[in-house]
Design a protein around this motif. Structure first.
Motif, short mmCIF file in Angstrom:
data_model
loop_
_atom_site.label_atom_id
_atom_site.label_comp_id
_atom_site.label_asym_id
_atom_site.label_seq_id
_atom_site.Cartn_x
_atom_site.Cartn_y
_atom_site.Cartn_z
N UNK A 81 1.21 -1.54 -0.18
CA UNK A 81 -0.09 0.16 -0.06
C UNK A 81 0.57 1.34 -0.14
N UNK A 82 2.23 0.90 0.06
CA UNK A 82 3.45 2.55 0.11
C UNK A 82 4.38 2.37 0.24
N UNK A 83 5.30 3.35 0.76
CA UNK A 83 6.52 3.57 0.51
C UNK A 83 7.03 4.78 1.31
N UNK A 84 8.03 3.87 2.41
CA UNK A 84 8.42 4.87 2.92
C UNK A 84 10.06 4.56 2.44
N UNK A 85 10.43 5.84 2.59
CA UNK A 85 12.06 6.14 2.14
C UNK A 85 12.63 7.91 2.45
N UNK A 86 13.73 7.93 2.74
CA UNK A 86 15.29 8.64 2.37
C UNK A 86 15.59 10.09 1.32
N UNK A 87 15.80 10.48 1.72
CA UNK A 87 16.33 11.53 -0.15
C UNK A 87 17.71 12.27 1.07
N UNK A 193 20.49 12.58 -3.18
CA UNK A 193 20.30 10.93 -3.77
C UNK A 193 18.79 10.74 -2.90
N UNK A 194 18.45 9.86 -3.86
CA UNK A 194 17.59 8.75 -3.56
C UNK A 194 17.92 7.50 -2.98
#
Length: 223
Positions: A81-87, A193-194
């Motif tokens: 249902x979703x994505x969590x990430x840092x840039x 940066x991803x």
């Protein structure tokens, strides 16, 4: 005083020594030998070359520094249902929009949250997260094709060297690929940066899947 020079370097007259950082100093003395080196030419930034150089920004060269795009991948093998990430920002930037990779077609609800720094320790709680996008009628494209969200009401400002986390959810689901290591760098350009993140089964609830790669595009301006 200068003893010898060429177009890239000058060698100056120095001193002679009788011991290593000690003893009597004899001056002036000329180094007897050869200095070998490589000359690196500084290539000036050129507005219009599709690269937002260090001397360019949104105001001085919008053709290169406005509406920049950084894409991860639209390949997929998994979904939730979703994505969590840092840039991580390499320049001062303003994130203005996403495109996502939807699991199924049709109208659906999409939310985008953000917070300063890492999402670690904040996966199961909405505290500290800011809802920056909420649309009940996003027209989702089929898997492997970009689904455009449109611009956020307010761009997310990220200072050079700072990290920012995002959490994207869709009622139609998101597809993505499995990563190699959570928080590892997945893709970069000269300004952004991803990092690899995780997949979510609920909105700040449920068991996350890790590592997962956000599938989509981040659009931003360089300031």
């Amino acid at each position: 005083a200068e003893f010898v020079s060429d177009e890239s370097m000058s060698i100056l007259v120095g001193v002679g020594t009788t011991d290593e950082f000690a003893g009597t100093i004899h001056s002036p003395r000329v180094f007897g030998g050869i200095v070998r080196y490589n000359a690196h030419r500084v290539i000036p930034d050129i507005c219009g070359d599709s690269m937002c150089g260090k001397s360019e920004d949104f105001d001085s060269c919008p053709i290169d520094c406005a509406r920049r795009e950084l894409q991860t991948t639209f390949e997929f093998s998994l979904g939730s249902s979703g994505n969590m990430f840092t840039v991580e920002a390499q320049r001062d930037i303003a994130v203005s929009s996403f495109a996502i990779n939807a699991m199924s077609r049709g109208e659906g609800e999409v939310k985008v949250y953000t917070r300063n720094g890492s999402y670690n320790g904040h996966v199961q709680s909405s505290e500290g997260w800011e809802l920056i996008y909420h649309n009940h009628i996003v027209v989702h494209n089929r898997r492997g094709r970009r689904t455009e969200l449109g611009d956020f009401a307010n761009a997310v400002i990220i200072k050079s060297g700072a990290t920012q986390s995002f959490f994207v959810t869709s009622s139609k689901g998101l597809v993505y690929k499995e990563g190699t290591k959570e928080s590892a760098e997945f893709v970069r350009d000269e300004s952004l940066v991803i990092h690899e993140g995780l997949g979510t089964t609920g909105e700040f609830s449920g068991d996350p899947f890790s590592p997962r790669v956000f599938g989509g595009i981040i659009r931003y301006d360089v300031h």
